[in-house]
Design an enzyme around this catalytic site. Structure first.
Site, mmCIF file in Angstrom:
data_model
loop_
_atom_site.group_PDB
_atom_site.id
_atom_site.type_symbol
_atom_site.label_atom_id
_atom_site.label_comp_id
_atom_site.label_asym_id
_atom_site.label_seq_id
_atom_site.Cartn_x
_atom_site.Cartn_y
_atom_site.Cartn_z
ATOM 1 N N THR A 136 31.017 14.969 -18.024
ATOM 2 C CA THR A 136 30.423 13.799 -18.256
ATOM 3 C C THR A 136 29.200 13.886 -18.908
ATOM 4 O O THR A 136 28.773 13.057 -19.899
ATOM 5 C CB THR A 136 30.199 13.326 -16.910
ATOM 6 O OG1 THR A 136 31.835 12.756 -16.291
ATOM 7 C CG2 THR A 136 29.419 11.582 -16.855
ATOM 8 N N GLY A 156 26.217 7.218 -15.479
ATOM 9 C CA GLY A 156 26.816 6.986 -16.779
ATOM 10 C C GLY A 156 26.735 8.114 -17.465
ATOM 11 O O GLY A 156 25.741 8.842 -17.235
ATOM 12 N N GLU A 211 33.259 9.231 -6.026
ATOM 13 C CA GLU A 211 34.186 10.367 -6.220
ATOM 14 C C GLU A 211 35.200 10.473 -5.093
ATOM 15 O O GLU A 211 35.119 9.390 -4.178
ATOM 16 C CB GLU A 211 33.415 11.747 -6.047
ATOM 17 C CG GLU A 211 32.266 11.932 -7.116
ATOM 18 C CD GLU A 211 32.735 12.030 -8.385
ATOM 19 O OE1 GLU A 211 33.960 12.194 -8.603
ATOM 20 O OE2 GLU A 211 31.952 12.042 -9.536
ATOM 21 N N ARG A 262 35.077 25.713 -20.319
ATOM 22 C CA ARG A 262 36.333 26.555 -19.411
ATOM 23 C C ARG A 262 37.419 26.573 -20.164
ATOM 24 O O ARG A 262 38.072 27.437 -20.076
ATOM 25 C CB ARG A 262 36.569 25.772 -18.060
ATOM 26 C CG ARG A 262 35.115 25.984 -16.989
ATOM 27 C CD ARG A 262 35.630 25.283 -15.924
ATOM 28 N NE ARG A 262 34.715 25.509 -14.949
ATOM 29 C CZ ARG A 262 34.590 24.934 -13.678
ATOM 30 N NH1 ARG A 262 35.680 24.268 -13.268
ATOM 31 N NH2 ARG A 262 33.310 25.176 -12.728
ATOM 32 N N ARG A 293 41.337 22.026 -24.465
ATOM 33 C CA ARG A 293 41.250 20.865 -23.902
ATOM 34 C C ARG A 293 40.112 20.194 -24.503
ATOM 35 O O ARG A 293 39.894 18.877 -24.989
ATOM 36 C CB ARG A 293 41.317 20.740 -22.441
ATOM 37 C CG ARG A 293 41.029 19.659 -21.783
ATOM 38 C CD ARG A 293 40.838 19.451 -20.268
ATOM 39 N NE ARG A 293 40.323 18.557 -19.518
ATOM 40 C CZ ARG A 293 40.253 18.239 -18.358
ATOM 41 N NH1 ARG A 293 39.905 19.323 -17.487
ATOM 42 N NH2 ARG A 293 39.794 17.016 -17.937
ATOM 43 N N LYS A 298 17.255 14.115 -4.886
ATOM 44 C CA LYS A 298 16.415 13.188 -5.752
ATOM 45 C C LYS A 298 14.954 13.017 -5.150
ATOM 46 O O LYS A 298 13.946 13.233 -5.838
ATOM 47 C CB LYS A 298 17.025 11.902 -6.153
ATOM 48 C CG LYS A 298 18.331 12.248 -7.003
ATOM 49 C CD LYS A 298 19.072 10.849 -7.372
ATOM 50 C CE LYS A 298 20.420 11.040 -7.940
ATOM 51 N NZ LYS A 298 21.181 9.869 -8.161
#
Length: 458
Positions: free
Chosen positions: A31, A324, A212, A63, A67, A227
């Site tokens: 992402t 995002g 998630e 990895r 792909r 954070k």
């Protein structure tokens, strides 16, 4: 046709300067990595003009090579080399900056430390890595004379690290408070606006991609605590102290308390709060009641916002997307531009690197949660309320709990019971806990009290 002057390769510097690129090795193409690459390639001319040189991704470690080629396609053209060995990227002699986007705290820590040992600058959006291993990483960077930049690790698109490090550098910061987890804010918004319970709102967040499959770090407050430790390090010049952050999530929050809070004129937000308290600090993450008219109470959905109060600038508010791909990529690119402009600035001049000079700055003590003072929202479910309510109020008063507002409301699940809802004056948390312990064993008081902090942040 109009052409933005920034798109000219001669704007802001000589052609010679622009011809010497900043060479980037990118670890990960998920992402954050894909968003970073997309921003760098789409806005290459603007970025080069603003930074004074080209920023070129030379190598990308992934990895699965096949792909990555299938997913990224044309984005991997133009000299970008794919490999499946991250160690070869951090050790490559033609890489100036390593951008770490793989996440986690094990492999990422080892790769970042090796990049530093190789004399390469590091850019990362990995808040867990820096919150848990920041002292070690910043110390290594300072010793090697390189920079670790991490704007994307906190509040995604909001340039809050730069604001604390530069824009507010002339200020003594007294406190900061923020909505710094987009998943939790989306869930709380759904609970408030759609009357959902926590489980239903979480399912909606997962359905829409805001949460998630395993949302524990978000809903238990861990992500926000990571954070907050980085924000406090920059605001107060102290090493990250993630382990000292008092952390409560929203996973035990009940919809009835969101409803009651709204009825009383408050909204509920998961806040991260860092505050000076004499020579100590408050570091805490928890669901918080805010007056509905407060600016932070107006931040909905997955958006983030951070309010900073300092002596000269007063109160400032920073607002932006809390999640995002390209939003995080924007922050990573901003760090790369900063490095392209000023990599020669000594690492010790970058907050919080000052905190890691041996003997220069020691971690500030962090107050235990019981010693932190605030107002509170308290809900007690009671039977025979005509008798029990006066008794409870009398006992709380004897224990030093002053009540500023009281409501006796219908119980949402049992018509024979009532909910005693109290808003207290400011007091220590341990004083309230002692008072509640004195009444919770009474037969007319059912279950555990629901307690939330109440802040005005004025």
């Amino acid at each position: 046709m109009y052409q933005d002057p920034l798109e000219s390769s001669h704007y802001g510097g000589t052609h010679t300067a622009l011809s010497i690129p900043l060479r980037v090795g990118l670890l990960g193409l998920g992402t954050v990595g894909s968003g970073t690459l997309a921003v760098l390639q789409r806005n290459a001319a603007l970025i080069a003009a603003r930074s004074g040189r080209r920023i070129e991704v030379r190598q990308v470690a992934v990895r699965d090579l096949e792909r990555a080629r299938a997913r990224m396609g044309a984005a991997l053209q133009g000299g970008v080399q794919l490999c499946d060995d991250a160690w070869s990227v951090v050790r490559h002699p033609d890489i100036d900056v390593v951008v770490e986007t793989i996440g986690g705290t094990t492999a990422a820590r080892a790769l970042v430390l090796e990049a530093i040992a190789q004399g390469k600058h590091v850019v990362t959006a990995n808040k867990a890595l820096l919150a848990e291993h920041g002292s070690e990483i910043f110390a290594a960077a300072q010793a090697r004379g390189v920079v670790v930049a991490y704007e994307g690790a906190v509040a995604v698109s909001i340039p809050i690290i730069k604001a604390l490090r530069e824009g507010l550098s002339g200020n003594r910061i007294e406190w900061l408070a923020g909505i710094i987890n987009g998943t939790s804010n989306f869930i709380l918004t759904a609970m408030r606006e759609q009357g959902m319970g926590f489980a239903q709102a979480l399912a909606l967040a997962q359905e829409k991609g805001y949460a998630e499959a395993d949302p524990a770090f978000d809903v238990q407050g861990v992500d926000a605590a990571h954070k907050l430790s980085l924000l406090a390090a920059n605001a107060f010049g102290t090493p990250p102290q993630f382990a000292q952050v008092h952390t409560e999530g929203i996973d035990r929050l009940e919809g009835v308390d969101v409803d009651f809070a709204q009825r009383l004129g408050y909204g509920v937000k998961l806040l991260g709060i860092a505050r000076r308290c004499g020579d100590a600090l408050e570091l805490r993450v928890h669901p918080t009641l805010l007056p509905q008219g407060h600016l932070l109470a107006q931040v909905h959905g997955s958006m983030n916002a951070i309010m900073v109060h300092s002596d000269a600038a007063g109160t400032t508010l920073f607002y932006g997307a809390g999640a995002g791909s390209e939003q995080t990529g924007s922050a990573v690119v901003a760090d790369l531009v900063d490095l392209a402009r000023s990599a020669q600035v000594a690492a010790a001049l970058r907050v919080p690197a000052l905190a890691f000079q041996p003997g220069a700055v020691r971690p500030a003590p962090v107050l235990d949660d019981g010693a932190v003072r605030s107002a509170f929202y308290v809900r007690l479910d009671v039977d025979r309320f005509e008798v029990s309510v006066p008794q409870v109020l009398q006992q709380l008063a004897l224990e030093g709990v002053r009540v500023q507002r009281m409501e006796v409301l219908a119980h949402p699940q049992d018509s024979t019971l009532r909910c005693l809802v109290l808003l207290t004056e400011v007091l220590r948390r341990d004083t309230l806990d002692t008072a509640l312990a004195a009444v919770q064993h009474w037969p007319t008081v059912l279950g555990q009290a629901q307690v939330l902090r109440l802040e005005t942040l004025g």
